[in-house]
Scaffold this motif. Structure first.
Motif, short mmCIF file in Angstrom:
data_model
loop_
_atom_site.label_atom_id
_atom_site.label_comp_id
_atom_site.label_asym_id
_atom_site.label_seq_id
_atom_site.Cartn_x
_atom_site.Cartn_y
_atom_site.Cartn_z
N GLY A 100 -22.44 44.57 16.89
CA GLY A 100 -21.12 44.51 16.28
C GLY A 100 -19.99 44.87 17.22
N TRP A 101 -20.32 45.30 18.44
CA TRP A 101 -19.28 45.64 19.43
C TRP A 101 -19.02 44.39 20.25
N ASP A 102 -18.32 43.46 19.63
CA ASP A 102 -18.24 42.11 20.17
C ASP A 102 -16.90 41.78 20.84
N HIS A 103 -16.03 42.77 21.01
CA HIS A 103 -14.80 42.61 21.77
C HIS A 103 -14.92 43.52 23.00
N VAL A 104 -15.24 42.92 24.12
CA VAL A 104 -15.65 43.69 25.29
C VAL A 104 -14.70 43.50 26.46
N VAL A 105 -14.21 44.62 26.99
CA VAL A 105 -13.42 44.60 28.21
C VAL A 105 -14.32 44.98 29.38
N LEU A 106 -14.35 44.13 30.38
CA LEU A 106 -15.13 44.38 31.59
C LEU A 106 -14.22 45.13 32.56
N VAL A 107 -14.42 46.43 32.66
CA VAL A 107 -13.54 47.29 33.47
C VAL A 107 -14.05 47.28 34.91
N ASN A 108 -13.36 46.56 35.75
CA ASN A 108 -13.84 46.26 37.10
C ASN A 108 -13.21 47.13 38.18
N GLY A 109 -14.04 47.51 39.15
CA GLY A 109 -13.55 48.30 40.27
C GLY A 109 -13.74 47.65 41.62
N HIS A 110 -14.19 46.40 41.67
CA HIS A 110 -14.50 45.75 42.95
C HIS A 110 -13.86 44.37 43.04
N GLY A 111 -13.08 44.16 44.11
CA GLY A 111 -12.38 42.89 44.27
C GLY A 111 -13.31 41.69 44.33
N GLY A 112 -14.49 41.87 44.92
CA GLY A 112 -15.43 40.77 45.04
C GLY A 112 -15.99 40.29 43.72
N ASN A 113 -15.81 41.08 42.66
CA ASN A 113 -16.31 40.69 41.33
C ASN A 113 -15.31 39.87 40.53
N ILE A 114 -14.06 39.83 40.97
CA ILE A 114 -12.98 39.32 40.12
C ILE A 114 -13.22 37.89 39.66
N ASP A 115 -13.49 37.00 40.58
CA ASP A 115 -13.66 35.58 40.21
C ASP A 115 -14.85 35.38 39.28
N ALA A 116 -15.96 36.05 39.59
CA ALA A 116 -17.16 35.90 38.76
C ALA A 116 -16.93 36.45 37.36
N LEU A 117 -16.20 37.56 37.25
CA LEU A 117 -15.95 38.15 35.93
C LEU A 117 -15.02 37.28 35.10
N ARG A 118 -14.05 36.67 35.74
CA ARG A 118 -13.17 35.77 35.01
C ARG A 118 -13.96 34.58 34.47
N GLU A 119 -14.84 34.05 35.31
CA GLU A 119 -15.62 32.89 34.90
C GLU A 119 -16.58 33.23 33.77
N VAL A 120 -17.30 34.35 33.89
CA VAL A 120 -18.27 34.68 32.85
C VAL A 120 -17.57 35.07 31.55
N SER A 121 -16.40 35.67 31.65
CA SER A 121 -15.65 36.00 30.43
C SER A 121 -15.28 34.73 29.68
N GLY A 122 -14.90 33.69 30.42
CA GLY A 122 -14.60 32.42 29.78
C GLY A 122 -15.82 31.81 29.11
N THR A 123 -16.95 31.89 29.80
CA THR A 123 -18.19 31.35 29.22
C THR A 123 -18.57 32.09 27.95
N ILE A 124 -18.49 33.41 28.00
CA ILE A 124 -18.83 34.22 26.82
C ILE A 124 -17.92 33.88 25.64
N THR A 125 -16.62 33.85 25.90
CA THR A 125 -15.66 33.65 24.83
C THR A 125 -15.74 32.24 24.24
N ARG A 126 -16.07 31.26 25.08
CA ARG A 126 -16.18 29.88 24.59
C ARG A 126 -17.47 29.62 23.83
N HIS A 127 -18.57 30.25 24.26
CA HIS A 127 -19.89 29.81 23.79
C HIS A 127 -20.72 30.88 23.07
N ASP A 128 -20.35 32.16 23.17
CA ASP A 128 -21.18 33.23 22.61
C ASP A 128 -20.50 33.86 21.40
N GLU A 129 -21.25 34.73 20.74
CA GLU A 129 -20.72 35.44 19.58
C GLU A 129 -19.98 36.69 20.05
#
Length: 243
Positions: A100-129
Motif C-alpha cells: 500500500g506504500w505506492d507513492h515512492v520518492v527515490l531519494v538519490n545521492g549519486h549523480g551517476g544514478n540520475i538518468d537511470a532513476l528518471r527512466e525507471v520512475s517513468g517505467t514504474i509510473t506508466r506500467h506498474d501499480e
C-alpha cells in the motif's frame, strides 16, 4: 517509519501511501570522505524528510550500489549496470507498493544514478501499480547546488553535520591539492572523459575545505524542505498503470 527497525506487525498498522527509498553508491570520494558518502547522505535526507512530514512516511533500506563504473580506477568502488540497477529499484518499489506504500520518492545521492532513476520512475509510473519520482538532494539546495563536485564542499559538509566521524579532517588539504576544479574533459560541448581518473588525480572535484558542519546543517534543511514539499505534491496523485 524505518522498515529496518520496526516489526511487521507495527508496519501493518501504518496508514500511509508514502515511502522513501534512499539510493546511493559505494565509490571513491577522495582521501578524506568514505566510499559510502552518497548512501549516507541520501539516508540522512530521507530520514529527516520522514521526520518532518506531517503524515507517516515509510523509509526503506538504502540501495548502496549504483551506476558508478566511472570511478572504477579507485579501490573499493562498486558498480552495477544501468539495466540491473533499474530492475532492482523497480522490484523494491513494487514490494513497497504491494503493502500500500505506492507513492515512492527515490531519494538519490549519486549523480551517476540520475538518468537511470528518471527512466525507471517513468517505467514504474506508466506500467506498474505505483507512482515513483526521483529526487536528488544536491539539486534541491538552492544556490548551493552550483558548488556540487565530487567529494567537494557539499557532500563533505553534509557528512560533517550528519556523520562527522567519517570525515578525515586532517586530509582536506590533500584532497583539495590532488583534486580537479571541474568535472570532465570538455570539447565542443562533449565530455571526452568516461572515467573520473582521467581528470582528477585523487577523485575529488571541488574544494572540500569550503565545507563545514554549519553549511551541512543548512544543506540538510534546504533538502528536507524540498523533499517534504515533494511528498505533499505527490500524495494525492493517482497510482497505477497508465496504459
Amino acid at each position: 517509519m524505518d522498515l529496518q527497525t520496526e516489526t511487521w506487525t507495527d508496519m501493518a498498522d501504518v496508514e500511509t501511501n508514502l515511502a522513501l527509498l534512499p539510493v546511493g553508491s559505494t565509490e571513491q570520494h577522495g582521501p578524506h570522505a568514505p566510499l559510502g558518502t552518497d548512501t549516507l547522505d541520501a539516508e540522512a535526507v530521507a530520514e529527516r524528510g520522514a521526520e518532518r512530514h506531517d503524515d507517516p512516511v515509510v523509509v526503506a533500506p538504502a540501495v548502496p550500489v549504483g551506476v558508478a563504473e566511472e570511478h572504477r580506477a579507485f579501490s573499493g568502488t562498486l558498480w552495477t549496470s544501468e539495466s540491473t540497477f533499474r530492475s532492482y529499484v523497480r522490484d523494491i518499489v513494487g514490494s513497497l507498493a504491494s503493502h500500500g506504500w505506492d507513492h515512492v520518492v527515490l531519494v538519490n545521492g549519486h549523480g551517476g544514478n540520475i538518468d537511470a532513476l528518471r527512466e525507471v520512475s517513468g517505467t514504474i509510473t506508466r506500467h506498474d501499480e505505483a507512482f515513483a519520482v526521483p529526487f536528488t538532494w544536491f539539486n534541491a539546495v538552492g544556490d548551493h547546488s552550483a558548488d556540487m563536485g565530487h567529494g567537494g564542499p557539499l557532500e563533505t559538509s553534509l557528512l560533517q553535520h550528519t556523520n562527522p566521524e567519517t570525515v578525515h579532517e586532517d586530509r582536506l588539504d590533500e584532497a583539495a591539492d590532488g583534486g580537479s576544479d571541474s568535472w570532465g574533459e570538455w570539447q565542443s560541448g562533449v565530455n571526452l572523459a568516461f572515467d573520473s581518473d582521467e581528470f582528477t588525480e585523487n577523485g575529488v572535484v571541488g574544494d572540500p575545505r569550503e565545507g563545514s558542519a554549519e553549511r551541512g546543517e543548512t544543506l540538510l534543511e534546504l533538502a528536507t524542505e524540498s523533499l517534504v514539499d515533494l511528498l505533499d505534491e505527490i500524495a494525492d496523485r493517482p497510482a497505477g498503470p497508465r496504459e
